[in-house]
Write a protein that holds these residues in place. Sequence first.
Motif, PDB file in Angstrom:
ATOM      1  N   ALA A   3      10.284 -26.370 -43.695  1.00 26.24           N
ATOM      2  CA  ALA A   3       9.761 -25.005 -43.743  1.00 26.24           C
ATOM      3  C   ALA A   3       8.238 -24.997 -43.677  1.00 26.24           C
ATOM      4  O   ALA A   3       7.563 -25.711 -44.412  1.00 26.24           O
ATOM      5  CB  ALA A   3      10.231 -24.322 -45.023  1.00 26.24           C
ATOM      6  N   HIS A  46      11.605 -23.207 -39.439  1.00 30.39           N
ATOM      7  CA  HIS A  46      12.527 -24.131 -40.106  1.00 30.39           C
ATOM      8  C   HIS A  46      13.677 -24.469 -39.165  1.00 30.39           C
ATOM      9  O   HIS A  46      13.848 -23.844 -38.120  1.00 30.39           O
ATOM     10  CB  HIS A  46      13.047 -23.580 -41.442  1.00 30.39           C
ATOM     11  CG  HIS A  46      13.748 -22.260 -41.350  1.00 30.39           C
ATOM     12  ND1 HIS A  46      15.068 -22.138 -40.992  1.00 30.39           N
ATOM     13  CD2 HIS A  46      13.294 -20.997 -41.576  1.00 30.39           C
ATOM     14  CE1 HIS A  46      15.411 -20.853 -41.007  1.00 30.39           C
ATOM     15  NE2 HIS A  46      14.354 -20.142 -41.362  1.00 30.39           N
ATOM     16  N   LYS A  69       3.677 -25.549 -46.607  1.00 27.34           N
ATOM     17  CA  LYS A  69       4.894 -26.123 -46.022  1.00 27.34           C
ATOM     18  C   LYS A  69       5.623 -26.940 -47.071  1.00 27.34           C
ATOM     19  O   LYS A  69       5.011 -27.465 -48.004  1.00 27.34           O
ATOM     20  CB  LYS A  69       4.571 -26.945 -44.769  1.00 27.34           C
ATOM     21  CG  LYS A  69       3.686 -28.144 -44.997  1.00 27.34           C
ATOM     22  CD  LYS A  69       3.357 -28.813 -43.668  1.00 27.34           C
ATOM     23  CE  LYS A  69       2.857 -30.230 -43.866  1.00 27.34           C
ATOM     24  NZ  LYS A  69       2.692 -30.941 -42.615  1.00 27.34           N
ATOM     25  N   LYS A  70       6.950 -26.992 -46.897  1.00 29.42           N
ATOM     26  CA  LYS A  70       7.806 -27.754 -47.806  1.00 29.42           C
ATOM     27  C   LYS A  70       8.882 -28.442 -46.973  1.00 29.42           C
ATOM     28  O   LYS A  70       9.460 -27.817 -46.092  1.00 29.42           O
ATOM     29  CB  LYS A  70       8.472 -26.814 -48.820  1.00 29.42           C
ATOM     30  CG  LYS A  70       7.513 -26.200 -49.832  1.00 29.42           C
ATOM     31  CD  LYS A  70       8.180 -25.162 -50.709  1.00 29.42           C
ATOM     32  CE  LYS A  70       9.165 -25.770 -51.657  1.00 29.42           C
ATOM     33  NZ  LYS A  70       9.768 -24.772 -52.571  1.00 29.42           N
ATOM     34  N   ASP A 112       6.650 -14.122 -45.833  1.00 30.18           N
ATOM     35  CA  ASP A 112       7.909 -14.853 -46.022  1.00 30.18           C
ATOM     36  C   ASP A 112       8.504 -15.329 -44.693  1.00 30.18           C
ATOM     37  O   ASP A 112       9.644 -15.774 -44.654  1.00 30.18           O
ATOM     38  CB  ASP A 112       8.921 -13.996 -46.791  1.00 30.18           C
ATOM     39  CG  ASP A 112       9.338 -12.740 -46.044  1.00 30.18           C
ATOM     40  OD1 ASP A 112       8.708 -12.400 -45.027  1.00 30.18           O
ATOM     41  OD2 ASP A 112      10.306 -12.092 -46.477  1.00 30.18           O
ATOM     42  N   HIS A 171      13.163 -26.138 -48.481  1.00 30.18           N
ATOM     43  CA  HIS A 171      12.954 -24.896 -49.225  1.00 30.18           C
ATOM     44  C   HIS A 171      14.283 -24.150 -49.267  1.00 30.18           C
ATOM     45  O   HIS A 171      15.026 -24.152 -48.288  1.00 30.18           O
ATOM     46  CB  HIS A 171      11.888 -24.049 -48.530  1.00 30.18           C
ATOM     47  CG  HIS A 171      11.640 -22.726 -49.193  1.00 30.18           C
ATOM     48  ND1 HIS A 171      10.888 -22.599 -50.326  1.00 30.18           N
ATOM     49  CD2 HIS A 171      12.061 -21.476 -48.873  1.00 30.18           C
ATOM     50  CE1 HIS A 171      10.848 -21.327 -50.684  1.00 30.18           C
ATOM     51  NE2 HIS A 171      11.562 -20.627 -49.817  1.00 30.18           N
ATOM     52  N   TRP A 172      14.582 -23.549 -50.404  1.00 28.13           N
ATOM     53  CA  TRP A 172      15.786 -22.726 -50.507  1.00 28.13           C
ATOM     54  C   TRP A 172      15.362 -21.272 -50.509  1.00 28.13           C
ATOM     55  O   TRP A 172      14.593 -20.846 -51.352  1.00 28.13           O
ATOM     56  CB  TRP A 172      16.575 -23.049 -51.771  1.00 28.13           C
ATOM     57  CG  TRP A 172      17.877 -22.317 -51.788  1.00 28.13           C
ATOM     58  CD1 TRP A 172      18.145 -21.123 -52.386  1.00 28.13           C
ATOM     59  CD2 TRP A 172      19.073 -22.706 -51.124  1.00 28.13           C
ATOM     60  NE1 TRP A 172      19.448 -20.753 -52.138  1.00 28.13           N
ATOM     61  CE2 TRP A 172      20.036 -21.709 -51.366  1.00 28.13           C
ATOM     62  CE3 TRP A 172      19.430 -23.793 -50.339  1.00 28.13           C
ATOM     63  CZ2 TRP A 172      21.335 -21.767 -50.859  1.00 28.13           C
ATOM     64  CZ3 TRP A 172      20.707 -23.863 -49.840  1.00 28.13           C
ATOM     65  CH2 TRP A 172      21.654 -22.859 -50.097  1.00 28.13           C
ATOM     66  N   SER A 173      15.863 -20.508 -49.523  1.00 28.95           N
ATOM     67  CA  SER A 173      15.543 -19.090 -49.449  1.00 28.95           C
ATOM     68  C   SER A 173      16.384 -18.334 -50.467  1.00 28.95           C
ATOM     69  O   SER A 173      17.602 -18.242 -50.324  1.00 28.95           O
ATOM     70  CB  SER A 173      15.821 -18.555 -48.045  1.00 28.95           C
ATOM     71  OG  SER A 173      15.723 -17.142 -48.043  1.00 28.95           O
TER      72      SER A 173
END
Length: 170
Positions: A124, A134, A108-109, A130, A112-114
């Motif tokens: 996230a 979020h 987890k973050k 993937d 996060h940038w997808s």
Amino acid sequence: MSSSRIPRWAACAAMCAAVAGTALAAPVQAEPLWPGGPDIPGVPAIVPAPEPEPVVAPCSEKARACLQLSTNNAWLMDNGKVTYGPTPMSHGRPGYETPPGTFKVAFKKPFHWSTLHNAPMEYAIFFNGDIAYHIGPTEEQSHGCIRLTPDGAKAHYEWLEPGDIVEVVP
């Protein structure tokens, strides 16, 4: 019997009609009995409040998070008991369906940038390759991720840890 006196039965009938007319015109209001009773400190409830029905999620006792695709609801759980939810969610659109199954939180973050979709993913929590939880619009379907309200995403982020079980049911 004098003619100036009203017969007793006529007086009773007149009084009853007057009382009935008054009752119909202005009914007397009684205090209702309601759960919780009067809002007066130190006075107990007249009728005890009913016990709330427990919230039940459609997942096993192993699940720390439960997602139901058919109802777009998510829950957090501890040993089979709901600790949070249901909270609204959305999931994958046709062609990008979120698969049902039992998964483990990978990582987890907080932000996060997808790179795949060129989009932010706050709070996230990745649990199936993937696919992640979020923040996102719950009224729109995604490319497979689980979108939650800001409060729902934060609650899930704070509750779940890597290795926790996430169950996704149809």
